[in-house]
Structure formats: structure tokens, C-alpha cells
Enzyme design. Structure first.
Site, PDB file in Angstrom:
ATOM      1  N   PHE A 128       0.863  -1.182   0.000  1.00  0.00           N
ATOM      2  CA  PHE A 128       0.000   0.000   0.000  1.00  0.00           C
ATOM      3  C   PHE A 128       0.895   1.226   0.000  1.00  0.00           C
ATOM      4  O   PHE A 128       1.694   1.414   0.910  1.00  0.00           O
ATOM      5  CB  PHE A 128      -0.931   0.025   1.214  1.00  0.00           C
ATOM      6  CG  PHE A 128      -1.840   1.223   1.205  1.00  0.00           C
ATOM      7  CD1 PHE A 128      -2.924   1.287   0.348  1.00  0.00           C
ATOM      8  CD2 PHE A 128      -1.580   2.310   2.030  1.00  0.00           C
ATOM      9  CE1 PHE A 128      -3.750   2.407   0.316  1.00  0.00           C
ATOM     10  CE2 PHE A 128      -2.398   3.439   2.006  1.00  0.00           C
ATOM     11  CZ  PHE A 128      -3.483   3.482   1.145  1.00  0.00           C
ATOM     12  N   ASP A 213       9.174   2.584   1.485  1.00  0.00           N
ATOM     13  CA  ASP A 213       7.983   3.276   1.958  1.00  0.00           C
ATOM     14  C   ASP A 213       7.915   3.058   3.465  1.00  0.00           C
ATOM     15  O   ASP A 213       7.487   2.008   3.941  1.00  0.00           O
ATOM     16  CB  ASP A 213       6.738   2.737   1.261  1.00  0.00           C
ATOM     17  CG  ASP A 213       5.467   3.465   1.723  1.00  0.00           C
ATOM     18  OD1 ASP A 213       5.534   4.188   2.732  1.00  0.00           O
ATOM     19  OD2 ASP A 213       4.415   3.280   1.082  1.00  0.00           O
ATOM     20  N   LYS A 242       2.788   9.972   8.349  1.00  0.00           N
ATOM     21  CA  LYS A 242       2.133   9.529   9.581  1.00  0.00           C
ATOM     22  C   LYS A 242       2.780  10.089  10.863  1.00  0.00           C
ATOM     23  O   LYS A 242       2.520  11.226  11.216  1.00  0.00           O
ATOM     24  CB  LYS A 242       2.026   7.998   9.587  1.00  0.00           C
ATOM     25  CG  LYS A 242       1.050   7.519   8.485  1.00  0.00           C
ATOM     26  CD  LYS A 242       0.487   6.141   8.733  1.00  0.00           C
ATOM     27  CE  LYS A 242      -0.723   5.868   7.854  1.00  0.00           C
ATOM     28  NZ  LYS A 242      -0.462   5.083   6.656  1.00  0.00           N
TER      29      LYS A 242
HETATM   30  C1  LIG Z   1      -0.782   5.305   5.209  1.00  0.00           C
HETATM   31  C2  LIG Z   1       0.210   4.868   4.206  1.00  0.00           C
HETATM   32  C3  LIG Z   1       0.370   5.541   2.986  1.00  0.00           C
HETATM   33  C4  LIG Z   1      -0.534   6.677   2.555  1.00  0.00           C
HETATM   34  O1  LIG Z   1      -0.428   7.779   3.384  1.00  0.00           O
HETATM   35  P1  LIG Z   1      -1.497   8.990   3.231  1.00  0.00           P
HETATM   36  O2  LIG Z   1      -0.999  10.010   4.206  1.00  0.00           O
HETATM   37  O3  LIG Z   1      -2.832   8.436   3.558  1.00  0.00           O
HETATM   38  O4  LIG Z   1      -1.437   9.453   1.826  1.00  0.00           O
HETATM   39  C5  LIG Z   1       1.374   5.126   2.138  1.00  0.00           C
HETATM   40  N1  LIG Z   1       2.183   4.096   2.456  1.00  0.00           N
HETATM   41  C6  LIG Z   1       2.052   3.424   3.613  1.00  0.00           C
HETATM   42  C7  LIG Z   1       2.998   2.316   3.920  1.00  0.00           C
HETATM   43  C8  LIG Z   1       1.059   3.775   4.517  1.00  0.00           C
HETATM   44  O5  LIG Z   1       0.932   3.081   5.660  1.00  0.00           O
END
Ligand SMILES: *Cc1c(COP(=O)(O)O)cnc(C)c1O
Length: 391
Positions: A128, A213, A242
Site C-alpha cells: 500500500f 515506503d 504519519k
Molecule cells: C498510510 C500509508 C500511505 C498513505 O499515506 P497517506 O498520508 O494516507 O497518503 C502510504 N504508504 C504506507 C505504507 C502507509 O501506511
């Protein structure tokens, strides 16, 4: 009165009025132990005094001025991230998806600037990376992409933790490998250390970029400042978000000078990215997370929580069949639908978050103490007991 909020979520019927540390308090006064932390965002809990004073002081001085002018808070933030990671330069933005967009653009620009035809990015099943078109195309999850086609070209995908498949998928058009050290939305699945080390080696052999990521795993969540440190390797590019704002919407993309060599003035931008108000929040978060002993505390609490989760699995195998994760990024593999367990915990005053692979995620604030973990485990056990009486 009909609800005018676009129905992209199906929220629980509760309105929170304020937060205190690891607790959220609803309008009707009910207290919830917050082991979701707004999905790994409020890493220092709610209303942390240092964050509150940093933000309110800045709010009285200057909110926004644009990147047309130097922003001292942004320069300080970038310097601190560069000094505490593999990176040399930092791009500030507003979310995780944007941080990943920046990573994708860095990879394409890096090779374009060299006159190379490499532009494709290899990702992994269950990934994701966000909800923008490029990050959806990177993640390739049917449930997120459905109806939004055509997807953006240039993303290939193989099984997570399968190094041979990754090796076989790299062509002379591959620019980068993009991976989460622990898949969060995908179900709290840690990458094998050998897999991450193998990817680093593979990228070196082909002269391509390794991109992490760390939007969910970063900023201390796993007990290291960044999760790739557990594998003893460094990426070339890393997306974070985050936890870095402690609740203020912020993202950042960190890169080596070499990887970012194509990113000249005008190549990328963000109106809000790195504005003074956001940087007051990020620098205040770093003040605490970089303090001596902070990450040790996270690692200790992570071990403690995981041990207590194993106890729950041993006691209620008809409800949960396993526990996994890294540090304070953990989840139960559920036997019952994960949403049933999340709902039962909610009724009993504990906030948790569903994830892929039928997992219930626990992402407590990093300042959590043993007593909060005990309170959460008591609620989870009670919820498991109630659910097992139902089935
Ligand atoms: C939450 C998340 C995203 C997306 O972040 P947003 O601030 O919602 O755009 C991307 N990569 C990972 C691994 C995530 O946990």
C-alpha cells in the site's frame, strides 16, 4: 439531517471531543484506550505538552509563507533528518501518498536526466503506497484500483519476500524497487531481513534505486528510527509521513544526493509542503523521538506487547491464531472476521484498526506504558471471551 460527508468511509458512530495521552474521550464522556493512534499517526499520544506549545507558539507568529522564501523550520527539519539517516536531502510535503509520489518522480527523473530508458518500478503484492493515481498504480490492489482505470503504466509487481521473483522481474527498463519494510495495510507482514538485504544487493548489481515506503514503519514505530535499520542496509530514497507530524498532516521524501541529482529547481513542488506551522510540529516530534532512550522504550514496549499478544493467542485460539509485527507495529491474525474483533474491542473501550489478511492492528502511541498494555490486553481477552461465547 442527511450527512454531506462523501461516503468514502463508514465511520463508527462516535465523536471524540478530546485526547489525553493514550486516551481519547468521546462527547458523551466515554474513555477509549487508543491503540490505533489515528492509524500510526499520533506517535506521542494526544495533547502532548511539548507539541501543543510548539504549535501554538508558531500559530501566533506565522502559519504559511510559501517555498518562494527560505523557511528556517524546514531547513532545520531537513538537516536533522539528513543527519539521522542515510539521506542528504529532504522534500517536504503533506501526506504519505505525496511522499511516495515524490519517490516515484525522483526515480524516473534520475534516469531520464542520465538519458537512460529506465523508468519502471518494482513493487510487491500486498503493498500500500497511497490513494493517488500513481501510488494506486504502484500498489496494484484490486480493491483500491477498481473503477479508477486505466492505471498508470510503469509498475511491475511480484510476491512479497520472494527475492528470486524480484531478481527475475528486473529488466533494462527497471529504475527502482519500492518496498515497505513491514507491510501495514497489507496485514502487518514484516519483510524478511534477508529479503531486504537481497534487494539492496540486487539494486546495486543493476545500478538502480532502492526505495523504502516507511510511511507507517518510520519515526520510531518499530523500535528503530526507521525500520530498514533492522536489516543493516540503507535505501537510496525513503518516503515518510504519519508519525512525523504527531497528528499534523505532513509527509517527507528523503534521498541521497545522487538519487536526487535530477531534482533541479522547478522539477517538483508543493504549495503547503514544509510550511512554518507544519515544521513546528515535525521539529517538536523530532525533539522527543531523538531523545536518548526513546527508541529503547519503544523496543521494550514492543517486546512486552508481543509477548502478551502471544498469551492471548494461546488462550483464545478459536478467535486469534497468531500475532506478528515489529516493535509497536503489530497485529493479531484473526480466525473470526477481524472487523468483529475490532468492533468488540471498541464496545469494551479499546481502539484498534483492521488491516488486510484478516488482521487486527495495534499501533499504540510510542509513549505507551506497561500499564496501558495490560489494560489493552485485558480488553482484548474479554472481547475474545465474549466472541467465543457467541460462536
Ligand atoms: C498510510 C500509508 C500511505 C498513505 O499515506 P497517506 O498520508 O494516507 O497518503 C502510504 N504508504 C504506507 C505504507 C502507509 O501506511
Amino acid at each position: 439531517m442527511t450527512n454531506a460527508v462523501m461516503q468514502t468511509y463508514a465511520p463508527a458512530d462516535v465523536v471524540f471531543d478530546k485526547g489525553e495521552g493514550v486516551y481519547l474521550i468521546a462527547e458523551d464522556g466515554k474513555r477509549f484506550l487508543d491503540f490505533g493512534a489515528g492509524v500510526a499517526v499520533t506517535c506521542l499520544g494526544h495533547a502532548h505538552p511539548h507539541l501543543v506549545s510548539a504549535l501554538t507558539e508558531q500559530a501566533a507568529k506565522l502559519w504559511h509563507c510559501s517555498n518562494l522564501y527560505r523557511i528556517k523550520g524546514q531547513e532545520r527539519f531537513a538537516r536533522r533528518l539528513a543527519d539521522s539517516t542515510f539521506g542528504d536531502v529532504v522534500f517536504s510535503c503533506n501526506s504519505g501518498a505525496e511522499a511516495n509520489e515524490c519517490a516515484i518522480k525522483i526515480a524516473r527523473k534520475y534516469f531520464a536526466a542520465k538519458g537512460s530508458k529506465r523508468y519502471r518500478i518494482l513493487t510487491f503484492a500486498g503493498a500500500f503506497h497511497g490513494r493517488t493515481m500513481a501510488t494506486l498504480s504502484a500498489g496494484k490492489q484490486a480493491k483500491h484500483c477498481d473503477g479508477f482505470g486505466p492505471m498508470l503504466d510503469g509498475f511491475d509487481q511480484v510476491a512479497f519476500n520472494d527475492l528470486d521473483a524480484a531478481r527475475a522481474a528486473i529488466t533494462d527498463e527497471t529504475a527502482a524497487v519500492h518496498v515497505e519494510p513491514v507491510q501495514g495495510e497489507g496485514g502487518m507482514r514484516p519483510a524478511d531481513m534477508a529479503f531486504l538485504q537481497g534487494l539492496r544487493q540486487l539494486c546495486d548489481e543493476h545500478g538502480i534505486l532502492l526505495m523504502m515506503d516507511e510511511v507507517q514503519t518510520g519515526v520510531g514505530r518499530t523500535g528503530k528510527l526507521f525500520a530498514h535499520e533492522w536489516a543493516g542496509i540503507t535505501p537510496d530514497v525513503m518516503a515518510i509521513a504519519k508519525g512525523i507530524g504527531g497528528g499534523f498532516p505532513v509527509g517527507a521524501c528523503i534521498a541521497t544526493a545522487e538519487a536526487a541529482s535530477g531534482m533541479a529547481p522547478g522539477a517538483h513542488g508543493s504549495t503547503y509542503g514544509g510550511n512554518p506551522l507544519a515544521m513546528a510540529a515535525t521539529n517538536a516530534v523530532l525533539d522527543i523521538v531523538l531523545e536518548d532512550g526513546f527508541l529503547n522504550h519503544v523496543a521494550q514496549m514492543g517486546e512486552y506487547l508481543q509477548k502478551r499478544m502471544d498469551d492471548v493467542v494461546a488462550k483464545y485460539p478459536q478467535i486469534v491464531k497468531g500475532a506478528r509485527g515489529l516493535g509497536l507495529m503489530v497485529g493479531f491474525e484473526c480466525v473470526v472476521p477481524n472487523t468483529d474483533l475490532v468492533a468488540q474491542c471498541f464496545n469494551n473501550g479499546l481502539l484498534a484498526v483492521p488491516a488486510g489478511d484478516n488482521v487486527m492492528r495495534l499501533l499504540p502511541p510510542l509513549v505507551v506504558q506497561e500499564e496501558h498494555i495490560e489494560a489493552a490486553i485485558a480488553i482484548i481477552e474479554r472481547s475474545c471471551k465474549e466472541l467465543s461465547e457467541k460462536v
